[in-house]
Write an enzyme that holds these catalytic residues in place. Sequence first.
Site, PDB file in Angstrom:
ATOM      1  N   ARG A   1      43.622  43.146  42.906  1.00 20.57           N
ATOM      2  CA  ARG A   1      43.658  41.722  43.081  1.00 20.57           C
ATOM      3  C   ARG A   1      43.548  41.364  44.454  1.00 20.57           C
ATOM      4  O   ARG A   1      44.497  41.909  45.426  1.00 20.57           O
ATOM      5  CB  ARG A   1      44.947  40.996  42.243  1.00 20.57           C
ATOM      6  CG  ARG A   1      44.619  40.806  40.989  1.00 20.57           C
ATOM      7  CD  ARG A   1      43.620  39.876  40.436  1.00 20.57           C
ATOM      8  NE  ARG A   1      43.537  40.098  39.123  1.00 20.57           N
ATOM      9  CZ  ARG A   1      42.610  40.782  38.147  1.00 20.57           C
ATOM     10  NH1 ARG A   1      42.011  41.853  38.783  1.00 20.57           N
ATOM     11  NH2 ARG A   1      42.992  40.592  37.021  1.00 20.57           N
TER      12      ARG A   1
ATOM     13  N   GLU B   1      38.088  34.946  46.651  1.00 26.86           N
ATOM     14  CA  GLU B   1      36.717  35.296  45.855  1.00 26.86           C
ATOM     15  C   GLU B   1      36.484  34.185  44.620  1.00 26.86           C
ATOM     16  O   GLU B   1      35.455  34.367  44.076  1.00 26.86           O
ATOM     17  CB  GLU B   1      37.101  36.718  45.300  1.00 26.86           C
ATOM     18  CG  GLU B   1      37.931  36.679  44.068  1.00 26.86           C
ATOM     19  CD  GLU B   1      38.053  38.073  43.457  1.00 26.86           C
ATOM     20  OE1 GLU B   1      38.383  39.139  44.126  1.00 26.86           O
ATOM     21  OE2 GLU B   1      38.214  38.012  42.280  1.00 26.86           O
TER      22      GLU B   1
ATOM     23  N   HIS C   1      33.774  41.514  42.683  1.00 31.48           N
ATOM     24  CA  HIS C   1      34.626  41.938  41.362  1.00 31.48           C
ATOM     25  C   HIS C   1      33.881  42.573  40.446  1.00 31.48           C
ATOM     26  O   HIS C   1      33.571  42.217  39.191  1.00 31.48           O
ATOM     27  CB  HIS C   1      35.176  40.735  41.007  1.00 31.48           C
ATOM     28  CG  HIS C   1      36.407  40.776  40.215  1.00 31.48           C
ATOM     29  ND1 HIS C   1      37.425  40.111  40.434  1.00 31.48           N
ATOM     30  CD2 HIS C   1      36.859  41.704  39.341  1.00 31.48           C
ATOM     31  CE1 HIS C   1      38.783  40.481  39.767  1.00 31.48           C
ATOM     32  NE2 HIS C   1      38.233  41.692  39.068  1.00 31.48           N
TER      33      HIS C   1
HETATM   34  P1  NAI Z   1      48.617  48.849  34.329  1.00 32.43           P
HETATM   35  O1  NAI Z   1      49.373  47.857  33.827  1.00 32.43           O
HETATM   36  O2  NAI Z   1      48.150  50.284  33.491  1.00 32.43           O
HETATM   37  O3  NAI Z   1      49.115  49.839  35.528  1.00 32.43           O
HETATM   38  C1  NAI Z   1      49.789  48.866  36.609  1.00 32.43           C
HETATM   39  C2  NAI Z   1      50.671  50.027  37.439  1.00 32.43           C
HETATM   40  O4  NAI Z   1      51.349  49.095  38.420  1.00 32.43           O
HETATM   41  C3  NAI Z   1      52.104  50.223  36.493  1.00 32.43           C
HETATM   42  O5  NAI Z   1      52.077  51.541  36.680  1.00 32.43           O
HETATM   43  C4  NAI Z   1      53.002  49.464  36.996  1.00 32.43           C
HETATM   44  O6  NAI Z   1      54.318  50.067  37.160  1.00 32.43           O
HETATM   45  C5  NAI Z   1      52.797  49.208  38.489  1.00 32.43           C
HETATM   46  N1  NAI Z   1      53.484  48.205  39.216  1.00 32.43           N
HETATM   47  C6  NAI Z   1      53.795  47.052  38.647  1.00 32.43           C
HETATM   48  N2  NAI Z   1      54.527  46.322  39.695  1.00 32.43           N
HETATM   49  C7  NAI Z   1      54.417  47.186  40.907  1.00 32.43           C
HETATM   50  C8  NAI Z   1      54.965  47.203  42.206  1.00 32.43           C
HETATM   51  N3  NAI Z   1      55.600  46.161  42.791  1.00 32.43           N
HETATM   52  N4  NAI Z   1      54.759  48.114  43.200  1.00 32.43           N
HETATM   53  C9  NAI Z   1      54.050  49.532  42.561  1.00 32.43           C
HETATM   54  N5  NAI Z   1      53.654  49.435  41.335  1.00 32.43           N
HETATM   55  C10 NAI Z   1      53.630  48.397  40.341  1.00 32.43           C
HETATM   56  O7  NAI Z   1      47.086  48.270  34.956  1.00 32.43           O
HETATM   57  P2  NAI Z   1      45.677  48.980  35.045  1.00 32.43           P
HETATM   58  O8  NAI Z   1      45.112  48.588  33.664  1.00 32.43           O
HETATM   59  O9  NAI Z   1      45.870  50.145  35.657  1.00 32.43           O
HETATM   60  O10 NAI Z   1      45.251  47.806  36.137  1.00 32.43           O
HETATM   61  C11 NAI Z   1      45.632  47.603  37.230  1.00 32.43           C
HETATM   62  C12 NAI Z   1      45.007  46.312  37.867  1.00 32.43           C
HETATM   63  O11 NAI Z   1      43.605  46.507  38.244  1.00 32.43           O
HETATM   64  C13 NAI Z   1      45.308  45.213  37.089  1.00 32.43           C
HETATM   65  O12 NAI Z   1      46.431  44.421  37.467  1.00 32.43           O
HETATM   66  C14 NAI Z   1      44.099  44.206  37.668  1.00 32.43           C
HETATM   67  O13 NAI Z   1      44.467  43.318  38.705  1.00 32.43           O
HETATM   68  C15 NAI Z   1      43.061  45.636  38.084  1.00 32.43           C
HETATM   69  N6  NAI Z   1      41.899  45.394  37.703  1.00 32.43           N
HETATM   70  C16 NAI Z   1      40.617  45.235  38.350  1.00 32.43           C
HETATM   71  C17 NAI Z   1      39.469  45.247  37.859  1.00 32.43           C
HETATM   72  C18 NAI Z   1      38.199  44.941  38.579  1.00 32.43           C
HETATM   73  O14 NAI Z   1      37.110  44.719  37.970  1.00 32.43           O
HETATM   74  N7  NAI Z   1      38.147  45.185  39.781  1.00 32.43           N
HETATM   75  C19 NAI Z   1      39.192  45.399  36.287  1.00 32.43           C
HETATM   76  C20 NAI Z   1      40.611  45.687  35.646  1.00 32.43           C
HETATM   77  C21 NAI Z   1      41.791  45.583  36.244  1.00 32.43           C
END
Ligand code: NAI
Length: 334
Positions: free
Chosen positions: A233, A262, A294
């Site tokens: 993000r 964005e 994105h």
């Molecule tokens: P997820 O929920 O599986 O993993 C997120 C991880 O971040 C978790 O392990 C969590 O413990 C960790 N986390 C939470 N707070 C934290 C902090 N303060 N410091 C360090 N780590 C922390 O999510 P997933 O599926 O891996 O997605 C991650 C991000 O990718 C989403 O939140 C979304 O913003 C982004 N995304 C971007 C896309 C794109 O098209 N560019 C598409 C899909 C997701």
Amino acid sequence: MKILFYDAKSYDRESFDDVLRDYDGVSIDYLDSDISVRTARLAAGYDAVCVFVASPVTGEVVRVLFEKGVRLILLRCAGYNNVDLDACEEYGITVMRVPGYSPETVAEHAMALALAANRRLHKAYIRVRENNFSLVGLTGTNFYKKTAGIIGTGKIGAAMCRICRGFGMRILAYDVNENPELDFTEYTSLERLLSESDLISLHCPLTDDTYHMIDSGAVSMMKNGVVLVNTSRGALIKTDDLIAGIREHKFAGVGLDVYEEENDNVFENREDDILEDSTTAMLLSFPNVIVTSHQGFLTGEALRAISETTVENAASFEEGSPEASNVIRAGAVV
Ligand code: NAI
């Protein structure tokens, strides 16, 4: 279950129409426009609306949806920081999402950005098209035997760790929850990760804790010549501090699929616009920065998984048994 689908693109229609063939009782009408207070009024007579990652589902929009009888907001994405969840709770509207559709889809794009920024593929492509075969300014570095720092090791971060392992990199990870499957990575503090990594890739969600986690203090801890990638993000990075770091020659390359400004740009053709006061335009002026709009989620596999889960979410909600892990905020009507 009647769904009004906002901000529909041709690839959305194709994949959702394909999935709908297997579902009786779920129908979708598509709108080109994104949701707003004005267009939310068009949802009268629909049970649900379907929105995407940058759709501004503000408290006011939620109020209009409630007044028009909408009971369910279907996010066709994982992130939900664009939705006013408190308002949804207040008006009893349920919010469902697609928590993980294809982590490799986004992780592969993160590595594509890292490689493109590092090896200046964005410049090389344009040069060769203009019959300029000079290599000056295109020197990169090997990732092999270098250190990757992965911030956030959930589904996408874990996939990125596996990709980096395939490149022969040492992997440092930082997360508030350690992922036990990643026994080939070393969990460490954010400070150590920032100071030892040659490639830093962000994969944690945007929360109050992670907002601007990459600011001038974080940039100053990084090694000179680091490659920084953000597919998570935009607001994880304080853009002004990133620009200052780029100007100080901190980065070998920066790859951004997301950035703070964005929302007005995402998925729109703005080639005839003059981007006034735009930090995006400034970012694009640097030779070692590559920006995509994105598109980390955009593969056939991911689109298929997104449409399947979104339609399943709608059907399971209608049956009164929504898949709990996909519900972000359960409204009173569930
Ligand atoms: P997820 O929920 O599986 O993993 C997120 C991880 O971040 C978790 O392990 C969590 O413990 C960790 N986390 C939470 N707070 C934290 C902090 N303060 N410091 C360090 N780590 C922390 O999510 P997933 O599926 O891996 O997605 C991650 C991000 O990718 C989403 O939140 C979304 O913003 C982004 N995304 C971007 C896309 C794109 O098209 N560019 C598409 C899909 C997701």
